[in-house]
Design a protein around this motif. Structure first.
Motif, PDB file in Angstrom:
ATOM      1  N   LYS A 265     143.458  21.789  29.310  1.00 23.68           N
ATOM      2  CA  LYS A 265     144.880  22.033  29.512  1.00 23.68           C
ATOM      3  C   LYS A 265     145.480  22.483  28.189  1.00 23.68           C
ATOM      4  N   ILE A 284     154.486  14.741  25.640  1.00 18.58           N
ATOM      5  CA  ILE A 284     153.017  14.685  25.499  1.00 18.58           C
ATOM      6  C   ILE A 284     152.511  13.289  25.869  1.00 18.58           C
ATOM      7  N   GLN A 285     153.310  12.257  25.540  1.00 18.26           N
ATOM      8  CA  GLN A 285     152.888  10.884  25.842  1.00 18.26           C
ATOM      9  C   GLN A 285     152.738  10.651  27.357  1.00 18.26           C
ATOM     10  N   GLU A 287     151.332  12.780  29.319  1.00 22.76           N
ATOM     11  CA  GLU A 287     150.102  13.455  29.747  1.00 22.76           C
ATOM     12  C   GLU A 287     148.913  12.489  29.631  1.00 22.76           C
ATOM     13  N   GLU A 288     147.878  12.724  30.465  1.00 22.76           N
ATOM     14  CA  GLU A 288     146.651  11.935  30.332  1.00 22.76           C
ATOM     15  C   GLU A 288     145.627  12.767  29.575  1.00 22.76           C
ATOM     16  N   PHE A 289     145.079  12.218  28.490  1.00 23.68           N
ATOM     17  CA  PHE A 289     144.065  12.951  27.727  1.00 23.68           C
ATOM     18  C   PHE A 289     143.212  11.976  26.931  1.00 23.68           C
ATOM     19  N   GLU A 291     141.339  13.461  24.246  1.00 24.59           N
ATOM     20  CA  GLU A 291     141.457  14.076  22.929  1.00 24.59           C
ATOM     21  C   GLU A 291     142.622  15.048  22.922  1.00 24.59           C
ATOM     22  N   LEU A 292     143.406  14.981  21.867  1.00 26.98           N
ATOM     23  CA  LEU A 292     144.580  15.850  21.768  1.00 26.98           C
ATOM     24  C   LEU A 292     144.479  16.689  20.499  1.00 26.98           C
ATOM     25  N   HIS A 293     144.585  18.003  20.646  1.00 28.88           N
ATOM     26  CA  HIS A 293     144.624  18.891  19.480  1.00 28.88           C
ATOM     27  C   HIS A 293     146.019  19.492  19.393  1.00 28.88           C
ATOM     28  N   ILE A 294     146.625  19.454  18.213  1.00 33.24           N
ATOM     29  CA  ILE A 294     147.938  20.060  18.020  1.00 33.24           C
ATOM     30  C   ILE A 294     147.818  21.166  16.973  1.00 33.24           C
TER      31      ILE A 294
END
Length: 310
Positions: A265, A284-285, A287-289, A291-294
């Motif tokens: 996503k 963003i909080q 969302e379910e993830f 790993e998060l890349h910003i």
């Protein structure tokens, strides 16, 4: 530093900005979304709608559209060619030239109404030579502080510079620091003032789904209510609801909590200051993830000490 160049330019162009009706949209965040929503609603009501926004994402011509269609390359080229010596002699800025181009184009093409987004600030912004039917100020946050001041009151004073004598103004959001600034400026100009956050209870859905659009939608609904009371234009509730649902289709707006890929996503958003990024990071909080890349890109006038801790 002031409006001298812009006034010289529109004088040189025989004041194209006087040939069409306008709505002027300022504020720290949400100007682009709000302007595009208003344009979409007027398109649904059957009007020929000019939209001037900045900056652009990929193509300079995104800044100047009529009914969602970008200005042609030929028109831009001819405008620059015809007025090049004047630009050079007057030492106009890139933004000043672009404002002149937009006004000339909307005048030439005989738009019914143009939604004009402020570039930066308000009081001294090149767009602030128009007398609109209505002024809109979305909200106040800390951004461009080296130009606009380092407190919310100072920034609000600059943004409130678009409030004109006897021209109604809609305020999207306010704080205890900014409301007195708006009230004082409106009173000084005998401008009727409407606080959308207090006046609109039911909020219509939109295809722009970012959390921050909640306040922008209220602002747009209040704007349409005030315009309808002026009897200049006829916009029905149906036009309003459909317009809000078809913003991206009608105007081509991009980069507002926009999903580019599903797996993984990928979301793109134009938030670029603490006020805007706080809302995006809260979203963003939800969302379910795992790993998060910003990836964050900003220009060098941003205060990273306010942004990076978020």
């Amino acid at each position: 530093k002031d409006l001298t160049n812009t006034l010289l330019l529109v004088d040189h162009l025989n004041h194209p900005e006087r040939n069409f009706k306008t709505i002027h949209v300022g504020g720290t965040n949400g100007k682009g979304s709000t302007s595009s929503m208003i344009a979409s609603v007027f398109m649904e009501a059957g009007y020929k709608v000019g939209l001037y926004t900045s900056p652009h994402l990929k193509d300079f011509r995104e800044r100047i559209t009529i009914n969602g269609k970008m200005i042609s390359k030929n028109y831009v080229h001819e405008f620059v060619t015809n007025h090049k010596s004047f630009f050079e002699n007057t030492e106009l800025s890139f933004f000043e030239m672009t404002v002149g181009l937009a006004f000339e184009y909307f005048s030439d093409k005989k738009v019914d109404i143009a939604i004009i987004e402020v570039g930066m600030g308000g009081r001294l912004d090149s767009t602030n030579i128009i007398t609109p039917l209505l002024s809109v100020i979305t909200n106040i946050g800390k951004d461009h502080t080296q130009f606009l001041g380092d407190t919310l009151e100072k920034i609000a004073f600059e943004k409130a510079g678009i409030i004109k004598p006897n021209v109604p103004v809609v305020i999207g959001e306010y704080t205890p620091e900014t409301q007195p600034v708006f009230l004082a400026k409106a009173e000084e100009n005998k401008a009727p003032i409407f606080f959308a956050s207090d006046l609109i209870s039911e909020v219509f859905p939109s295809d722009l789904i970012g959390d921050y659009q909640f306040h922008n939608k209220k602002t747009v609904q209040q704007t349409i209510a005030v315009l309808n009371s002026q009897n200049e234009f006829k916009v029905t509730d149906e036009n309003l609801k459909t317009g809000l649902l078809k913003v991206t289709t009608n105007t081509g707006l991009q980069g507002r909590w926009q999903q580019l890929l599903k797996n993984p996503k990928v979301i793109c958003d134009t938030a670029h200051n603490a006020h805007g990024l706080t809302i995006v990071l809260n979203q963003i909080q939800k969302e379910e993830f795992e790993e998060l890349h910003i990836v964050l890109g900003v220009v060098n006038d941003k205060n990273l000490n306010e942004i990076l801790p978020l």
